[in-house]
Design an enzyme around this catalytic site. Structure first.
Site, PDB file in Angstrom:
ATOM      1  N   GLY A  16       0.817  -1.214   0.000  1.00 30.55           N
ATOM      2  CA  GLY A  16       0.000   0.000   0.000  1.00 30.55           C
ATOM      3  C   GLY A  16       0.842   1.252   0.000  1.00 30.55           C
ATOM      4  N   SER A  18       1.569   3.548  -2.406  1.00 24.45           N
ATOM      5  CA  SER A  18       1.382   4.621  -3.388  1.00 24.45           C
ATOM      6  C   SER A  18       0.979   5.941  -2.754  1.00 24.45           C
ATOM      7  CB  SER A  18       0.335   4.206  -4.433  1.00 24.45           C
ATOM      8  OG  SER A  18      -0.916   3.956  -3.810  1.00 24.45           O
ATOM      9  N   SER A  19       0.524   5.907  -1.484  1.00 23.19           N
ATOM     10  CA  SER A  19       0.091   7.142  -0.830  1.00 23.19           C
ATOM     11  C   SER A  19       0.099   6.950   0.682  1.00 23.19           C
ATOM     12  CB  SER A  19      -1.314   7.545  -1.303  1.00 23.19           C
ATOM     13  OG  SER A  19      -2.259   6.547  -0.923  1.00 23.19           O
ATOM     14  N   LYS A 154      -9.319  -4.590  12.160  1.00 27.59           N
ATOM     15  CA  LYS A 154      -8.086  -4.310  12.898  1.00 27.59           C
ATOM     16  C   LYS A 154      -8.011  -5.137  14.179  1.00 27.59           C
ATOM     17  CE  LYS A 154      -6.323  -1.351  10.027  1.00 27.59           C
ATOM     18  NZ  LYS A 154      -5.096  -1.684   9.259  1.00 27.59           N
ATOM     19  N   THR A 185      -4.465  11.479   6.394  1.00 21.88           N
ATOM     20  CA  THR A 185      -4.358  10.837   5.081  1.00 21.88           C
ATOM     21  C   THR A 185      -5.740  10.793   4.458  1.00 21.88           C
ATOM     22  OG1 THR A 185      -4.835   8.570   5.788  1.00 21.88           O
ATOM     23  CG2 THR A 185      -2.563   9.331   6.055  1.00 21.88           C
TER      24      THR A 185
END
Length: 273
Positions: A16, A18-19, A154, A185
């Site tokens: 994950g 890419s950002s 989670k 984010t």
């Protein structure tokens, strides 16, 4: 390997990347001298960092998982650290959430780390060492009204991580949970919304979403979580690592504050009476 790299340099795969937290982590690790492979779904469209090597990786695709780990082993000869960061979110009451939506979220947040862990463990066992860092959340040990499926994923990741750490430590492999609080984010601000809205939940859901967005707007950037992940790679093993000041406070409050008082405070933080 590049001779400019430190003798302590590790080979690391970040999912994950890419950002958000994943991108910040990949950059921080690479700039610290580690050899970093960044797992992204579309390498041709990703811009991460000149020192970071991109590898195609959709954690929901078993073939991608096998291929990405094989690529790292082929290129670097080993894999020292896996950072399971890829994640997605979903807003909605539990009653509003469909089986399909719940399954899709768990495919990324739980089965993704499970697939990657299974894929890297044979190599780590042969090496006699390795580290799996699972990016969880304070919602891995706290409830979250109108984010119940995210919190559930989670919680499941935390249970998996603790069990796995017991299973693999005799091979020199350890597992660590990094638990951020809200981070600035796009994960939560652009979260999917359950498709079946129920009017009776609308007012409370709206207040809860607004409260969460306010907290995200005031939250620290992902670089803080990246710094915590960097610190755990060479630091002393602790299974759970709250990733910021708020996460550390919440971890302590959860254990020591009376349940009724904690319940009232948590409801207020989510905009509920």
């Amino acid at each position: 390997m590049d001779q400019s790299r430190s003798k302590a340099s590790k080979v690391i795969l970040v999912t994950g990347a890419s950002s958000g937290i994943g991108k910040a982590t990949a950059i921080a690790l690479a700039e610290a001298g580690h050899r970093v492979f960044a797992g992204v779904r579309k390498p041709s469209e990703a811009i991460v960092h000149p020192l970071v090597e991109l590898v195609k990786l959709d954690v929901t695709n078993p073939d991608d998982v096998v291929s990405a780990v094989a690529h790292v082993e082929r290129e670097a000869g080993r894999l020292d650290v896996l950072v399971n960061n890829a994640g997605t979110s979903l807003v909605g009451a539990v009653e509003e959430t469909s089986d399909k939506e719940a399954s899709s979220l768990f495919q990324t947040n739980f089965f993704g780390p499970l697939r990657l862990s299974r894929a890297v463990l044979p190599l780590m066992r042969r090496q006699g060492q390795g580290l799996i860092v699972n990016v969880s959340s304070v919602l891995g040990f706290l409830p979250a009204p109108f984010m119940g499926l995210y919190a559930s994923s989670k919680h499941a990741l935390e249970g998996l991580s603790e069990s796995l750490d017991h299973e693999v430590r005799s091979f020199g492999v350890r597992v660590i949970l990094v638990e951020p609080s809200f981070t600035r984010t796009s994960l939560d601000t652009n979260a999917s919304v359950a498709s079946t809205g129920i009017d009776e939940y609308a007012a409370a859901r709206s207040k809860s979403v607004a409260a969460v967005r306010r907290q995200i707007a005031e939250a620290p950037p992902p670089s803080g979580v990246a710094a915590e992940i960097l610190s755990v790679i060479d630091g002393k093993h602790h299974l759970r690592r709250p990733a910021d000041r708020r996460a550390r406070i919440l971890s302590k409050l959860r254990r020591w504050v009376p349940a009724a008082q904690f319940d009232k405070s948590l409801r207020a933080s989510f905009g509920l009476s």
